[in-house]
Design a protein around this motif. Structure first.
Motif, PDB file in Angstrom:
ATOM      1  N   MET A 158      33.630  80.268   2.131  1.00 55.41           N
ATOM      2  CA  MET A 158      32.496  79.844   2.945  1.00 55.41           C
ATOM      3  C   MET A 158      31.502  80.990   3.025  1.00 55.41           C
ATOM      4  O   MET A 158      31.883  82.141   3.073  1.00 55.41           O
ATOM      5  CB  MET A 158      32.945  79.521   4.370  1.00 55.41           C
ATOM      6  N   GLU A 189      26.205  77.815   3.765  1.00 57.62           N
ATOM      7  CA  GLU A 189      26.986  76.576   3.827  1.00 57.62           C
ATOM      8  C   GLU A 189      27.317  76.203   5.267  1.00 57.62           C
ATOM      9  O   GLU A 189      27.291  75.026   5.637  1.00 57.62           O
ATOM     10  CB  GLU A 189      28.263  76.724   2.999  1.00 57.62           C
ATOM     11  N   ILE A 190      27.606  77.192   6.094  1.00 58.08           N
ATOM     12  CA  ILE A 190      27.924  76.955   7.502  1.00 58.08           C
ATOM     13  C   ILE A 190      26.707  76.426   8.248  1.00 58.08           C
ATOM     14  O   ILE A 190      26.798  75.454   8.999  1.00 58.08           O
ATOM     15  CB  ILE A 190      28.481  78.234   8.157  1.00 58.08           C
ATOM     16  N   LYS A 249      34.234  68.328   5.468  1.00 58.29           N
ATOM     17  CA  LYS A 249      34.223  69.636   4.792  1.00 58.29           C
ATOM     18  C   LYS A 249      32.805  70.191   4.700  1.00 58.29           C
ATOM     19  O   LYS A 249      32.595  71.395   4.837  1.00 58.29           O
ATOM     20  CB  LYS A 249      34.858  69.526   3.409  1.00 58.29           C
ATOM     21  N   TYR A 250      31.825  69.317   4.453  1.00 59.06           N
ATOM     22  CA  TYR A 250      30.428  69.763   4.437  1.00 59.06           C
ATOM     23  C   TYR A 250      30.043  70.315   5.805  1.00 59.06           C
ATOM     24  O   TYR A 250      29.432  71.378   5.919  1.00 59.06           O
ATOM     25  CB  TYR A 250      29.477  68.616   4.101  1.00 59.06           C
ATOM     26  N   THR A 263      31.819  71.563   8.193  1.00 63.45           N
ATOM     27  CA  THR A 263      32.483  72.806   8.583  1.00 63.45           C
ATOM     28  C   THR A 263      32.159  73.968   7.643  1.00 63.45           C
ATOM     29  O   THR A 263      32.598  75.089   7.873  1.00 63.45           O
ATOM     30  CB  THR A 263      34.014  72.615   8.636  1.00 63.45           C
ATOM     31  N   GLN A 278      33.200  74.255   4.601  1.00 59.63           N
ATOM     32  CA  GLN A 278      34.303  74.492   3.666  1.00 59.63           C
ATOM     33  C   GLN A 278      33.927  74.172   2.230  1.00 59.63           C
ATOM     34  O   GLN A 278      34.525  74.721   1.306  1.00 59.63           O
ATOM     35  CB  GLN A 278      35.524  73.667   4.062  1.00 59.63           C
ATOM     36  N   CYS A 279      32.959  73.282   2.054  1.00 60.40           N
ATOM     37  CA  CYS A 279      32.498  72.895   0.720  1.00 60.40           C
ATOM     38  C   CYS A 279      30.983  73.026   0.658  1.00 60.40           C
ATOM     39  O   CYS A 279      30.285  72.632   1.595  1.00 60.40           O
ATOM     40  CB  CYS A 279      32.860  71.449   0.400  1.00 60.40           C
TER      41      CYS A 279
END
Length: 105
Positions: free
Chosen positions: A1, A5-6, A39-40, A42, A44-45
């Motif tokens: 991460m 992204e976060i 996941k998006y 958080t 994570q992806c």
């Protein structure tokens, strides 16, 4: 991460909740599973440009919504090429010029 992204994930979640959409509803509208949206959200992806475009359409925001106010250093977690890679490429580009200036081919 990484930080970018976060931040994008948080903004995705905030917008989804403001619109009263469930994970499952948003996922169906974008053609992914609710786990993928989770996941998006958080971070994570990473979200591809194509998927981010689709999400922005479903969430009724301009794609810039996800990036507003971010500093240029926001993606500091992204690996960068080592400095010598650029110097090596410069040397390789210059090599043919050195040969031709000596009359060699």
């Amino acid at each position: 991460m990484n930080e970018l992204e976060i931040v994008i994930g948080r903004r995705l979640r905030v917008r989804r909740l403001r619109l009263g959409l469930s994970l499952a509803t948003l996922a169906r509208a974008c053609g992914v599973t609710f786990q993928q949206v989770q996941k998006y959200e958080t971070g994570q992806c990473a979200i591809s440009a194509t998927r981010l475009w689709a999400l922005s359409r479903v969430l009724d925001v301009d794609i810039s919504y996800f990036f507003e106010g971010l500093s240029p250093q926001a993606n500091s977690g992204t690996p960068r090429a080592p400095p010598q890679a650029g110097a090596r490429a410069d040397a390789e580009r210059a090599a043919p010029n050195r040969l031709s200036s000596r009359g060699e081919t």
